[in-house]
Write a protein that holds these residues in place. Structure first.
Motif, PDB file in Angstrom:
ATOM      1  N   ALA A 117       0.831  -1.201   0.000  1.00  0.00           N
ATOM      2  CA  ALA A 117       0.000   0.000   0.000  1.00  0.00           C
ATOM      3  C   ALA A 117       0.867   1.253   0.000  1.00  0.00           C
ATOM      4  CB  ALA A 117      -0.936  -0.011   1.212  1.00  0.00           C
ATOM      5  N   VAL A 118       1.884   1.243   0.849  1.00  0.00           N
ATOM      6  CA  VAL A 118       2.765   2.413   0.938  1.00  0.00           C
ATOM      7  C   VAL A 118       3.502   2.618  -0.383  1.00  0.00           C
ATOM      8  CG1 VAL A 118       4.780   3.385   2.096  1.00  0.00           C
ATOM      9  CG2 VAL A 118       3.048   2.221   3.435  1.00  0.00           C
ATOM     10  N   ALA A 119       4.052   1.527  -0.923  1.00  0.00           N
ATOM     11  CA  ALA A 119       4.823   1.640  -2.162  1.00  0.00           C
ATOM     12  C   ALA A 119       3.927   2.047  -3.322  1.00  0.00           C
ATOM     13  CB  ALA A 119       5.508   0.308  -2.469  1.00  0.00           C
ATOM     14  N   GLY A 120       2.740   1.445  -3.402  1.00  0.00           N
ATOM     15  CA  GLY A 120       1.814   1.751  -4.503  1.00  0.00           C
ATOM     16  C   GLY A 120       1.408   3.210  -4.491  1.00  0.00           C
ATOM     17  N   THR A 121       1.015   3.704  -3.331  1.00  0.00           N
ATOM     18  CA  THR A 121       0.611   5.113  -3.264  1.00  0.00           C
ATOM     19  C   THR A 121       1.803   6.026  -3.494  1.00  0.00           C
ATOM     20  OG1 THR A 121       0.827   4.960  -0.857  1.00  0.00           O
ATOM     21  CG2 THR A 121      -1.387   4.770  -1.757  1.00  0.00           C
ATOM     22  N   GLY A 122       2.967   5.587  -3.083  1.00  0.00           N
ATOM     23  CA  GLY A 122       4.179   6.372  -3.330  1.00  0.00           C
ATOM     24  C   GLY A 122       4.438   6.513  -4.823  1.00  0.00           C
ATOM     25  N   ILE A 123       4.268   5.415  -5.558  1.00  0.00           N
ATOM     26  CA  ILE A 123       4.492   5.458  -7.005  1.00  0.00           C
ATOM     27  C   ILE A 123       3.445   6.344  -7.682  1.00  0.00           C
ATOM     28  CG2 ILE A 123       4.425   4.052  -9.099  1.00  0.00           C
ATOM     29  CD1 ILE A 123       5.698   1.791  -7.440  1.00  0.00           C
ATOM     30  N   LEU A 124       2.198   6.227  -7.244  1.00  0.00           N
ATOM     31  CA  LEU A 124       1.132   7.079  -7.783  1.00  0.00           C
ATOM     32  C   LEU A 124       1.477   8.545  -7.565  1.00  0.00           C
ATOM     33  CD1 LEU A 124      -2.257   5.381  -6.785  1.00  0.00           C
ATOM     34  CD2 LEU A 124      -1.302   5.689  -9.074  1.00  0.00           C
ATOM     35  N   LEU A 125       1.903   8.829  -6.364  1.00  0.00           N
ATOM     36  CA  LEU A 125       2.238  10.200  -5.991  1.00  0.00           C
ATOM     37  C   LEU A 125       3.359  10.726  -6.867  1.00  0.00           C
ATOM     38  CD1 LEU A 125       1.565  12.371  -3.950  1.00  0.00           C
ATOM     39  CD2 LEU A 125       3.116  11.296  -2.342  1.00  0.00           C
ATOM     40  N   ASN A 127       4.150   9.750  -9.853  1.00  0.00           N
ATOM     41  CA  ASN A 127       3.766   9.876 -11.258  1.00  0.00           C
ATOM     42  C   ASN A 127       2.761  10.991 -11.507  1.00  0.00           C
ATOM     43  OD1 ASN A 127       5.283   7.945 -12.767  1.00  0.00           O
ATOM     44  ND2 ASN A 127       4.190   6.357 -11.637  1.00  0.00           N
ATOM     45  N   PHE A 128       1.863  11.215 -10.556  1.00  0.00           N
ATOM     46  CA  PHE A 128       0.797  12.192 -10.807  1.00  0.00           C
ATOM     47  C   PHE A 128       1.077  13.544 -10.164  1.00  0.00           C
ATOM     48  CE2 PHE A 128      -1.288   8.199 -11.649  1.00  0.00           C
ATOM     49  CZ  PHE A 128      -2.055   8.482 -12.769  1.00  0.00           C
ATOM     50  N   GLY A 129       1.953  13.589  -9.195  1.00  0.00           N
ATOM     51  CA  GLY A 129       2.247  14.853  -8.534  1.00  0.00           C
ATOM     52  C   GLY A 129       1.201  15.191  -7.491  1.00  0.00           C
ATOM     53  N   GLU A 130       1.591  16.028  -6.532  1.00  0.00           N
ATOM     54  CA  GLU A 130       0.681  16.339  -5.435  1.00  0.00           C
ATOM     55  C   GLU A 130      -0.497  17.192  -5.874  1.00  0.00           C
ATOM     56  OE1 GLU A 130       2.970  17.982  -2.122  1.00  0.00           O
ATOM     57  OE2 GLU A 130       4.551  16.586  -2.691  1.00  0.00           O
ATOM     58  N   ALA A 131      -0.319  17.898  -6.995  1.00  0.00           N
ATOM     59  CA  ALA A 131      -1.350  18.843  -7.407  1.00  0.00           C
ATOM     60  C   ALA A 131      -2.612  18.148  -7.909  1.00  0.00           C
ATOM     61  CB  ALA A 131      -0.793  19.762  -8.486  1.00  0.00           C
ATOM     62  N   SER A 132      -2.454  17.014  -8.573  1.00  0.00           N
ATOM     63  CA  SER A 132      -3.612  16.357  -9.173  1.00  0.00           C
ATOM     64  C   SER A 132      -4.494  15.734  -8.097  1.00  0.00           C
ATOM     65  CB  SER A 132      -3.139  15.266 -10.133  1.00  0.00           C
ATOM     66  OG  SER A 132      -2.574  14.212  -9.378  1.00  0.00           O
ATOM     67  N   GLN A 133      -5.708  15.372  -8.518  1.00  0.00           N
ATOM     68  CA  GLN A 133      -6.647  14.800  -7.555  1.00  0.00           C
ATOM     69  C   GLN A 133      -6.165  13.422  -7.082  1.00  0.00           C
ATOM     70  OE1 GLN A 133     -10.657  15.070  -8.950  1.00  0.00           O
ATOM     71  NE2 GLN A 133     -11.395  15.345  -6.861  1.00  0.00           N
ATOM     72  N   ILE A 134      -5.732  12.604  -8.036  1.00  0.00           N
ATOM     73  CA  ILE A 134      -5.221  11.275  -7.671  1.00  0.00           C
ATOM     74  C   ILE A 134      -4.035  11.422  -6.712  1.00  0.00           C
ATOM     75  CG2 ILE A 134      -4.136   9.166  -8.551  1.00  0.00           C
ATOM     76  CD1 ILE A 134      -5.659   9.583 -11.151  1.00  0.00           C
ATOM     77  N   GLY A 135      -3.161  12.389  -7.036  1.00  0.00           N
ATOM     78  CA  GLY A 135      -1.984  12.617  -6.215  1.00  0.00           C
ATOM     79  C   GLY A 135      -2.353  13.011  -4.799  1.00  0.00           C
ATOM     80  N   GLU A 136      -3.388  13.799  -4.687  1.00  0.00           N
ATOM     81  CA  GLU A 136      -3.820  14.264  -3.368  1.00  0.00           C
ATOM     82  C   GLU A 136      -4.278  13.085  -2.508  1.00  0.00           C
ATOM     83  OE1 GLU A 136      -6.939  17.527  -2.329  1.00  0.00           O
ATOM     84  OE2 GLU A 136      -5.707  18.213  -4.020  1.00  0.00           O
ATOM     85  N   VAL A 137      -5.142  12.274  -3.089  1.00  0.00           N
ATOM     86  CA  VAL A 137      -5.632  11.086  -2.377  1.00  0.00           C
ATOM     87  C   VAL A 137      -4.461  10.170  -2.042  1.00  0.00           C
ATOM     88  CG1 VAL A 137      -7.091   9.040  -2.519  1.00  0.00           C
ATOM     89  CG2 VAL A 137      -7.877  11.206  -3.486  1.00  0.00           C
ATOM     90  N   ALA A 138      -3.590   9.971  -3.040  1.00  0.00           N
ATOM     91  CA  ALA A 138      -2.436   9.087  -2.843  1.00  0.00           C
ATOM     92  C   ALA A 138      -1.580   9.568  -1.689  1.00  0.00           C
ATOM     93  CB  ALA A 138      -1.620   9.003  -4.131  1.00  0.00           C
ATOM     94  N   GLU A 139      -1.415  10.882  -1.617  1.00  0.00           N
ATOM     95  CA  GLU A 139      -0.570  11.438  -0.561  1.00  0.00           C
ATOM     96  C   GLU A 139      -1.146  11.130   0.817  1.00  0.00           C
ATOM     97  OE1 GLU A 139      -0.027  15.639  -0.667  1.00  0.00           O
ATOM     98  OE2 GLU A 139       1.849  15.527   0.451  1.00  0.00           O
ATOM     99  N   GLU A 140      -2.459  11.336   0.946  1.00  0.00           N
ATOM    100  CA  GLU A 140      -3.120  11.055   2.219  1.00  0.00           C
ATOM    101  C   GLU A 140      -2.921   9.586   2.615  1.00  0.00           C
ATOM    102  OE1 GLU A 140      -4.764  12.847   4.520  1.00  0.00           O
ATOM    103  OE2 GLU A 140      -3.975  14.570   3.403  1.00  0.00           O
ATOM    104  N   VAL A 141      -3.283   8.716   1.647  1.00  0.00           N
ATOM    105  CA  VAL A 141      -3.191   7.282   1.929  1.00  0.00           C
ATOM    106  C   VAL A 141      -1.747   6.886   2.228  1.00  0.00           C
ATOM    107  CG1 VAL A 141      -3.656   4.960   1.044  1.00  0.00           C
ATOM    108  CG2 VAL A 141      -5.199   6.841   0.475  1.00  0.00           C
ATOM    109  N   HIS A 142      -0.812   7.476   1.476  1.00  0.00           N
ATOM    110  CA  HIS A 142       0.600   7.174   1.664  1.00  0.00           C
ATOM    111  C   HIS A 142       1.021   7.489   3.104  1.00  0.00           C
ATOM    112  CE1 HIS A 142       4.623   6.321   0.218  1.00  0.00           C
ATOM    113  NE2 HIS A 142       5.092   7.452   0.733  1.00  0.00           N
ATOM    114  N   GLU A 143       0.599   8.627   3.589  1.00  0.00           N
ATOM    115  CA  GLU A 143       0.986   9.030   4.944  1.00  0.00           C
ATOM    116  C   GLU A 143       0.380   8.104   5.994  1.00  0.00           C
ATOM    117  OE1 GLU A 143       0.396  13.199   6.013  1.00  0.00           O
ATOM    118  OE2 GLU A 143       1.647  13.680   4.275  1.00  0.00           O
TER     119      GLU A 143
END
Lengths: 186, 180
Positions: A117-125, A127-143
């Motif tokens: 989970a950590v690695a997957g969300t990290g990779i999403l983050l 690739n998409f950057g914190e600015a995008s919507q996916i990136g935002e969700v990914a960042e939360e989940v990653h933390e």
């Protein structure tokens, strides 16, 4: 003076040991000293992911004790294990020392799931950057998952220490692929 | 002994294989991660087909490496098991002799330590008795076993362990041809 003591000399093979300690170091570094936004953080994450992937392959085709079939996840077995650990009679050995004990096995699967989970969300983050919507969700989940991962790792260490104390077998030494158990000659 | 030599070789082989597997896995994950990023930025192209093929090759390399590794580990395990079985058999044989000679518990203990090569002073220290007691016990053990010294006692077991005629001593062609 009983000559027959058919215990294997080593519990864990080098693949298990190397992947274990590499993941431990990567997680610890990323959580404590390495800056979240650094390239090194990403690299360490990839290395940890690589180790877990290797462990998954090893869990299917690897040495007997390292295979998933040697430690199937079972809630009832884990509950029984916890009960015998806490009861004053202590646990009978026997099934111990074959692979992970049922309680440890649950933790292992939990840690692996959390690592993915950590690695997957990290990779999403990444690739998409914190600015995008996916990136935002990914960042939360990653933390959240990263914090959970470290919490579980702490529990894991606590469990290992407790089990080592109760059983009198140094589980940490077993994870170093050294000759285990009490020294041979009388 | 050549045995420990081959064991060390096996262990080196296992470590070497493990190192290669780790390296391969790291490469595979980096490669796949990189490929996914390319895909994200530039869309699908013919280049990606090649990259996918490389990824498959890398991963199958890891799988086959892992299978090879398991075989090596199992081989090493069997070698260790054989040693354990052999030492277990020797222990059983020694125990049976002790029973046959009707050694007491203390005598059996002293005899075992003597066979293992401990000096009288050391045995006395281990058993927390006087050296003279150990000496007396050893004398009784030798008498019961029908030998006069420790080396004779040890050679009794070696003799049993080797069984039949010694191949090197009897230079008959039969035994030497049967050996090879």
């Amino acid at each position: 003076m009983d000559g027959s003591r058919p215990v294997p000399l080593r519990l864990w093979d080098p693949v298990v040991c190397i992947t274990h300690w590499t993941v431990a170091v990567c997680v610890l570094l990323n959580f404590t000293v390495v800056s979240e936004h650094s390239e090194l953080h990403e690299w360490l994450g990839y290395v940890a992911l690589a180790m877990v992937v290797l462990r998954m392959i090893w869990g299917v085709v690897g040495a007997r004790r390292a295979r998933f079939s040697s430690f199937p996840p079972s809630l009832t077995a884990a509950r029984d294990r916890a009960r015998t650990m806490l009861s004053p009679g202590r646990h009978g050995h026997g099934e111990a020392n074959r692979s992970h004990n049922p309680l440890g096995a649950l933790m292992v699967y939990g840690l692996w799931g959390m690592l993915f989970a950590v690695a997957g969300t990290g990779i999403l983050l990444e690739n998409f950057g914190e600015a995008s919507q996916i990136g935002e969700v990914a960042e939360e989940v990653h933390e959240v998952t990263a914090n959970l991962l470290v919490l579980m790792a702490a529990l894991h260490v606590g469990g290992v220490l407790l089990e080592s104390r109760l059983s009198g077998i140094n589980l940490i030494r077993q994870m170093t692929w050294s000759r285990r158990g009490k020294s041979g000659p009388v | 002994m050549g045995d420990t030599d081959s064991k060390a070789r096996l262990r080196r082989r296992v470590y070497g294989l493990a190192a290669v597997l780790v390296l391969q896995s790291v490469c595979a994950v980096f490669f796949v991660g990189d490929a996914i990023r390319d895909l994200h930025f530039s869309g699908l192209s013919g280049h990606d087909v090649l990259e996918a093929a490389v990824a498959v090759a890398l991963v199958s390399g890891i799988v086959f490496g892992a299978i090879e590794m398991r075989r090596t580990i199992e081989q090493a395990g069997r070698a260790e098991e054989a040693v354990t079985i052999a030492s277990g058999a020797l222990g059983t044989m020694i125990g049976e002799h002790f029973k046959h000679w009707q050694l007491t518990g203390a005598e059996a203990n002293v005899a075992m330590l003597a066979i293992k090569g401990f000096e009288i002073a050391e045995i006395a220290e281990i058993r927390r008795t006087a050296a003279s007691t150990v000496r007396a016990q050893l004398t009784r053990i030798y008498a019961k076993a029908g030998v006069t010294s420790r080396s004779q006692l040890v050679s009794l077991f070696i003799d049993d362990l080797l069984g039949g005629p010694l191949p090197g001593m009897e230079a008959t062609e039969e035994t030497s041809s049967a050996e090879r």
